[in-house]
Design a protein around this motif. Structure first.
Motif, short mmCIF file in Angstrom:
data_model
loop_
_atom_site.label_atom_id
_atom_site.label_comp_id
_atom_site.label_asym_id
_atom_site.label_seq_id
_atom_site.Cartn_x
_atom_site.Cartn_y
_atom_site.Cartn_z
N ARG A 207 0.86 -1.17 0.00
CA ARG A 207 0.00 0.00 0.00
C ARG A 207 0.91 1.22 0.00
O ARG A 207 1.95 1.23 0.65
CB ARG A 207 -0.87 0.06 1.27
N HIS A 208 0.47 2.25 -0.73
CA HIS A 208 1.17 3.53 -0.73
C HIS A 208 0.49 4.42 0.31
O HIS A 208 -0.63 4.88 0.09
CB HIS A 208 1.12 4.15 -2.13
N GLU A 210 0.98 7.84 2.60
CA GLU A 210 1.81 9.04 2.75
C GLU A 210 1.30 9.91 3.88
O GLU A 210 0.09 10.04 4.07
CB GLU A 210 1.89 9.82 1.44
N ASP A 228 -4.12 7.46 1.74
CA ASP A 228 -3.87 6.20 1.06
C ASP A 228 -3.95 6.46 -0.44
O ASP A 228 -5.00 6.84 -0.95
CB ASP A 228 -4.91 5.15 1.50
N THR A 230 -2.96 4.23 -2.89
CA THR A 230 -2.63 2.94 -3.49
C THR A 230 -3.25 2.78 -4.88
O THR A 230 -2.70 2.06 -5.71
CB THR A 230 -3.09 1.81 -2.53
N HIS A 235 1.68 4.65 -12.26
CA HIS A 235 2.23 5.67 -11.37
C HIS A 235 1.47 6.99 -11.41
O HIS A 235 1.95 8.00 -10.89
CB HIS A 235 3.73 5.88 -11.62
N LYS A 237 -1.75 8.69 -9.91
CA LYS A 237 -2.79 8.49 -8.91
C LYS A 237 -4.16 8.82 -9.51
O LYS A 237 -4.28 9.80 -10.25
CB LYS A 237 -2.54 9.39 -7.69
N GLU A 275 6.43 9.69 2.17
CA GLU A 275 5.79 8.51 1.57
C GLU A 275 6.35 7.22 2.15
O GLU A 275 7.56 7.08 2.27
CB GLU A 275 6.05 8.47 0.06
N LEU A 277 5.90 2.75 2.01
CA LEU A 277 5.26 1.54 1.51
C LEU A 277 4.89 0.72 2.74
O LEU A 277 5.68 0.61 3.67
CB LEU A 277 6.21 0.72 0.63
N MET A 287 9.82 5.61 1.71
CA MET A 287 10.06 5.49 0.27
C MET A 287 10.68 6.77 -0.28
O MET A 287 11.75 6.77 -0.81
CB MET A 287 8.79 5.14 -0.47
N THR A 436 -1.32 -2.03 -4.79
CA THR A 436 -0.86 -1.25 -5.94
C THR A 436 -1.06 -1.98 -7.26
O THR A 436 -1.04 -1.35 -8.31
CB THR A 436 0.63 -0.89 -5.80
#
Ligand code: MV4
Length: 451
Positions: A207-208, A210, A228, A230, A235, A237, A275, A277, A287, A436
């Motif tokens: 999951r991304h 931040e 979130d 994700t 790449h 969003k 950010e 992961l 990240m 992702t």
């Protein structure tokens, strides 16, 4: 406080910043290219200066032209927005030399986080968890293959000058290492003029997550909860939400503290994003850090009830930051409405907007620069509007989003609205259990008859 801010940006970004400036009693200067003559940011600003032809390199990315505009209008600060020059250290430096306040961090902070391996080394020193990987840049393939073996496949090769996915290569086995290294290095050289590559363990289906942070000129730093992000496609969003459906109070506290530690390690000043992961086992890793306000700052504004552009301007003017952790009070979702065709590989779709009706009502926010009759120029990014809904719970925010998407009528160009309508009904999305790779094999159903 500043008297006059030049906004070095266009579109939705320029509109967002201008709105706050007006509420703060600060005069605004718009800059625009000839492609943006009939843009709203031009007509709504107190003053507007044409800075060049449509090509970004000769307008929104031209430091001399923007500095000239600041000089002739006597602006005492420049807001770079997001994109264009927002993370350009040389620009921040030049503003400083000309005694125009750059509303953002210092050039030194931008540089430290812009180089990913430097950022990672800074985090290791600060004891912020990072993804296991090579010690610094890869200098020698043989040594690096040994490192990959130690870390365990799959591994990922990343460009130190990269970020946002460019110059990245996943390597599944040793026999593919050298070939992928050469490809990544050449791609990095071509895209960034810097061939430096480093190695990391590849985290599968992460999951991304931040964290929004804010730091002042006196060393105070707070976090403003997570977003979130994700749900991305190549790449880019497409949907963001806050809070994250997979972050509980305990994890928020741990990640928030790590985000503050990360920002403190460079004495970060201004608003920014750390950010992470988050893997399947609930472990998180630094990240990268974005040294700017981001497109998706809106959902944080909705859940913590602060105007982040205002906070950013206040910090630049020397107002201290108070508190340490601002926790989500509601749930917000943002859908990015782009001029792209989701039925045709998200192909850009510039042109004239013939009909426009934007959604309204309780819990709905639309940030946009478009109007009926507006012609979308082909020269810039395709973001047309950000549709944000906010409610007491995630379920209600989704219900409001479905209702708002139904009300959103935009004709003349293709948009991502049909994609979002489908996504809101998707079971994986609704359950909050997505990763992702969620959109890798996503396909649009046949268009509805009325479309
Ligand atoms: C990763 C990763 C897995 N493992 N690094 C994508 C953007 C860039 N900032 C870094 N990215 C990733 N780095 C390791 N070690 C997976 C991704 C990634 C990703 C990250 C966040 C959101 C979407 C993504 C889609 C593909 C890959």
């Amino acid at each position: 406080m500043f008297k006059k801010i030049l906004i070095a940006n266009r579109g939705e970004v320029a509109m967002r910043i201008m709105r706050t400036c007006k509420e703060m009693g600060i005069k605004t200067v718009a800059v625009y290219s000839t492609a943006d003559r009939s843009s709203l940011h031009v007509s709504f600003a107190d003053e507007a200066v044409c800075i060049g032809p449509p090509a970004s390199t000769e307008s929104y990315l031209s430091i001399p032209r923007i500095m000239s505009a600041a000089e002739i209008t006597n602006a005492d600060a420049i807001h770079p927005g997001w994109g264009f020059l927002a993370e350009n250290a040389a620009f921040a430096e030049i503003c400083n030399e000309y005694q125009v306040k750059f509303i953002g961090p210092t050039a030194d902070m931008i540089r430290k986080m812009g180089d990913k391996i430097t950022a990672k080394e800074t985090m290791i020193k600060a004891k912020v968890p990072v993804i296991p990987g090579s010690k610094g840049l890869i200098k020698d393939i043989k040594t690096s293959i040994k490192e990959a073996k130690r870390i365990g496949y799959p591994v990922i090769l990343k460009a130190t000058a990269g970020g946002g996915g460019k110059g990245m290569r996943i390597v599944n086995r040793e026999s593919e290492f050298e070939e992928n290294f050469n490809l990544a290095s050449n791609e990095a050289k071509a895209s960034f003029g810097n061939e430096g590559i480093y190695l990391e363990k590849f985290i599968e289906e992460p999951r991304h997550i931040e964290f929004q942070i804010a730091g002042d000129q006196y060393g105070n730093i707070c976090h403003l909860s997570e977003r979130d992000c994700t749900i991305q496609r190549r790449h880019q969003k497409l949907v963001e939400e806050s809070p994250s459906p997979v972050v509980d109070e305990k994890l928020r506290k741990k990640m928030g503290e790590a985000a503050i530690k990360a920002a403190k390690s460079i004495k970060y000043e201004s608003v920014g994003t750390v950010e992470f992961l988050l893997d399947k086992h609930g472990k998180f890793y630094f990240m990268e850090m974005n040294t700017r306000l981001q497109v998706e700052h809106t959902i944080t504004e909705e859940v913590i009830n602060y105007d982040l552009v205002k906070e950013q301007i206040k910090i630049a003017a020397g107002v201290p930051v108070t508190g340490t952790a601002y926790l989500p009070q509601r749930h917000a979702i943002e859908c990015r409405i782009n001029a792209e065709d989701p039925y045709n590989n998200f192909m850009p779709s510039p042109g004239k907007i013939s009909v426009l009706h934007t959604p309204k009502g309780h819990g709905v926010r639309v940030d946009t620069h478009i109007y009926a009759g507006y012609v979308i120029p082909p020269n810039y990014d395709s973001l047309l509007a950000k549709l944000i809904t906010v409610a007491q719970t995630r379920e209600e925010a989704i219900a409001t989003m479905e209702r708002a998407l139904e009300e959103f009528i935009l004709e003349g160009v293709k948009t991502t609205i049909p994609f979002h309508r489908v996504l809101m009904k998707n079971e994986a999305f609704r359950s909050g259990k997505y990763s992702t790779s969620f959109l890798d094999d996503f396909e649009m159903p046949e268009p509805e008859a009325e479309d």
